[in-house]
Design an enzyme around this catalytic site. Structure first.
Site, PDB file in Angstrom:
ATOM      1  N   CYS A   1      -2.857  11.491   3.759  1.00 23.91           N
ATOM      2  CA  CYS A   1      -3.169  10.540   2.675  1.00 23.91           C
ATOM      3  C   CYS A   1      -3.057  11.202   1.318  1.00 23.91           C
ATOM      4  CB  CYS A   1      -4.606  10.042   2.782  1.00 23.91           C
ATOM      5  SG  CYS A   1      -4.967   9.098   4.235  1.00 23.91           S
TER       6      CYS A   1
ATOM      7  N   GLU B   1       0.820  -1.216   0.000  1.00 25.35           N
ATOM      8  CA  GLU B   1       0.000   0.000   0.000  1.00 25.35           C
ATOM      9  C   GLU B   1       0.856   1.270   0.000  1.00 25.35           C
ATOM     10  OE1 GLU B   1      -3.786   0.129   0.401  1.00 25.35           O
ATOM     11  OE2 GLU B   1      -3.720  -1.941  -0.282  1.00 25.35           O
TER      12      GLU B   1
ATOM     13  N   HIS C   1      -4.288   1.606   7.333  1.00 20.21           N
ATOM     14  CA  HIS C   1      -2.884   1.886   6.992  1.00 20.21           C
ATOM     15  C   HIS C   1      -2.206   2.364   8.269  1.00 20.21           C
ATOM     16  CE1 HIS C   1      -4.414   2.899   2.708  1.00 20.21           C
ATOM     17  NE2 HIS C   1      -3.781   1.747   2.643  1.00 20.21           N
TER      18      HIS C   1
HETATM   19  O1  SUG Z   1      -7.723   3.027   0.511  1.00 18.59           O
HETATM   20  N1  SUG Z   1     -10.517   5.150   0.740  1.00 18.59           N
HETATM   21  C1  SUG Z   1      -9.069   4.975   0.765  1.00 18.59           C
HETATM   22  C2  SUG Z   1      -8.438   5.917   1.754  1.00 18.59           C
HETATM   23  C3  SUG Z   1      -6.945   5.925   1.650  1.00 18.59           C
HETATM   24  C4  SUG Z   1      -6.297   6.677   2.741  1.00 18.59           C
HETATM   25  N2  SUG Z   1      -4.913   6.684   2.579  1.00 18.59           N
HETATM   26  C5  SUG Z   1      -3.995   6.606   3.591  1.00 18.59           C
HETATM   27  N3  SUG Z   1      -4.327   6.260   4.796  1.00 18.59           N
HETATM   28  N4  SUG Z   1      -2.771   6.853   3.295  1.00 18.59           N
HETATM   29  C6  SUG Z   1      -8.699   3.521   1.076  1.00 18.59           C
HETATM   30  O2  SUG Z   1      -9.389   2.906   1.898  1.00 18.59           O
HETATM   31  C7  SUG Z   1     -12.743   4.749  -0.095  1.00 18.59           C
HETATM   32  C8  SUG Z   1     -13.411   4.862  -1.453  1.00 18.59           C
HETATM   33  C9  SUG Z   1     -14.895   4.728  -1.384  1.00 18.59           C
HETATM   34  O3  SUG Z   1     -15.399   4.066  -0.477  1.00 18.59           O
HETATM   35  O4  SUG Z   1     -15.566   5.284  -2.285  1.00 18.59           O
HETATM   36  C10 SUG Z   1     -11.249   4.572  -0.194  1.00 18.59           C
HETATM   37  O5  SUG Z   1     -10.775   3.963  -1.126  1.00 18.59           O
END
Ligand code: SUG
Length: 443
Positions: A365, A171, A244
């Site tokens: 993020c 990730e 994460h």
């Molecule tokens: O991968 N949300 C992302 C958020 C990523 C956050 N990034 C870090 N923590 N670095 C994920 O879960 C949700 C999309 C939706 O539900 O429409 C989403 O993909």
């Protein structure tokens, strides 16, 4: 050697919506189906970028990806014109279409793992795009990410993503922290993983990063293993919603700021970092105890999904936190205490990135950190660097192309695809990434 940490933010795409796609991400699940505001979202992201640039940090922009991602639909057996494919796929596989439309490339902290040239034995800046293989909608990102990184950093070593398979789930920088004394010197790279690839997967929320993936990246980046640490996330943190590590931990320069429950074995993690940093610097650990900030609050308010930055004239670090941190009592009080003390974090500033936050993406993020020498920064694609002029162009572009509202009922309308492609087509000119950057431009 003069060097600085730059932030490359993912520009929020025109199909930004709340799809409820990420198991284990509490915000994504609880906001599924809300009406999203794509224009507001992209402007919130741009305003954060501009404020970093205005404070003297190096700021860059990464393009949103092509959404809907039609190559995946063709791979899944749909044929015919783009419009036909779009309509058929909505009719037959609506669940799939939410994945194909997700604007998730905005969360650039998941774009890649980055090792600056000072840490790599061949003296090159290395990137490995994350395969993001745990979530379908995110697994569609790595090829376009690789293209974007090559366009932005033509001088760097941009690897291909690891094989997209469960043993090598990766990730990116969201599970990676670099600590150092000064940016231009070599540092310690901390890789945080949620599971070992060959052990049986257990019940609970998915652990998205494996030790095998972290090892493979460290090898590919030619890191000095004596200066590299691998630490396991705690199951407790994952099951509380830390999908994460950057949801419960952030580090910068000599400082690691994290929640008491972030790691499986905190004492081991600390002693490994101290040993790896020997002769370079003395690490500073700022551990937030559960009794002051319950992990549930930390995850709701995204205290740790803040950017920890050092502005040019400052001696201490500034935490760029989401306004949700100010609105949650325990995290707000903790931040007041933090800046009143004489520890490494001297200020907290709040930013509004609510549109992204509702999908579980805070200020940290949205950006990929890339430490570079002055000489490397000079070689970055100039159109992908954000200054006032690029900011103005991007705001005008977003105002022209983006919808104010995007509700679940609006998604099946193929005009969303047409609008999105028109916006992206123009964007390739603004960001200087070539007229054939997106798959739809190459046919
Ligand atoms: O991968 N949300 C992302 C958020 C990523 C956050 N990034 C870090 N923590 N670095 C994920 O879960 C949700 C999309 C939706 O539900 O429409 C989403 O993909």
């Amino acid at each position: 050697m003069t060097a600085m940490e730059s932030n490359f933010d993912g520009l929020i795409g025109p199909t930004h919506n709340y799809g409820g796609l990420s198991d284990g991400n509490i915000a994504s699940a609880s906001n599924a189906g809300l009406t999203a505001h794509p224009k507001k979202a992209v402007l919130q992201g741009l305003s954060k970028m501009l404020s970093m640039h205005n404070q003297g940090l190096w700021q860059g922009v990464l393009p949103p990806h092509q959404r809907p991602f039609l190559p995946a639909l063709r791979n899944f057996g749909y044929t015919g014109s783009d419009r036909h494919i779009y309509e058929q796929a909505w009719k037959n596989t609506p669940g799939l279409m939410k994945n194909i439309l997700s604007a998730s490339s905005m969360w650039a902290a998941n774009a890649a793992t980055v090792s600056p040239s000072m840490d790599c034995q061949d003296g090159n800046l290395h990137f490995t795009p994350a395969n993001l293989s745990t979530m379908l909608h995110r697994s569609l990102e790595h090829q376009q990410t690789q293209r974007a990184l090559l366009a932005a950093f033509p001088f760097a070593k941009v690897h291909s993503a690891l094989l997209p398979q469960s043993v090598f789930s990766d990730e990116g920088a969201a599970n990676h922290v670099r600590l150092c004394k000064q940016r231009g010197q070599s540092g310690v790279e901390l890789f945080v993983y949620g599971r070992e690839g060959f052990e049986p997967q257990i019940a609970g929320y998915p652990a998205r990063q494996t030790l095998e993936a972290s090892h493979a990246i460290a090898r590919a980046h030619q890191l000095d293993m004596a200066r590299t640490v691998f630490a396991r996330q705690s199951r407790h943190a994952i099951d509380a919603g830390a999908f994460h590590n950057d949801v419960v931990c952030v580090g910068a320069l000599k400082t690691l700021f994290y929640h008491e429950y972030a790691f499986d074995d905190t004492a081991q993690m600390k002693s490994d970092i101290v040993r790896s940093a020997k002769g370079l610097f003395d690490p500073i650990f700022v551990e937030v105890p559960e009794h002051e900030v319950p992990i549930k609050d930390a995850i709701k308010a995204y205290l740790f999904n803040s950017m920890l930055v050092q502005f040019p004239e400052d001696n201490r670090l500034t935490l760029i936190a989401p306004i949700e941190t100010q609105e949650t009592k325990s995290t707000q009080l903790y931040c007041e205490k933090l800046v009143a003390g004489n520890g490494p974090i001297g200020a907290v500033r709040y930013v509004d990135v609510r549109q992204s936050m509702r999908n579980g993406g805070g200020p940290a993020c949205l950006r990929l950190r890339v430490t570079m020498t002055e000489n490397e920064w000079q070689q970055v694609n100039p159109s992908m660097k954000l200054d006032e002029a690029v900011y103005d162009k991007l705001c005008a572009w977003a105002n022209r192309h983006y919808r104010d509202d995007l509700a679940p009922k609006d998604l099946p309308d193929p005009s969303l695809m047409d609008e999105s492609f028109a916006a992206l087509d123009e964007l390739t000119g603004i960001l200087g990434i070539g007229p054939d950057f997106y798959p739809f431009q190459r046919i």
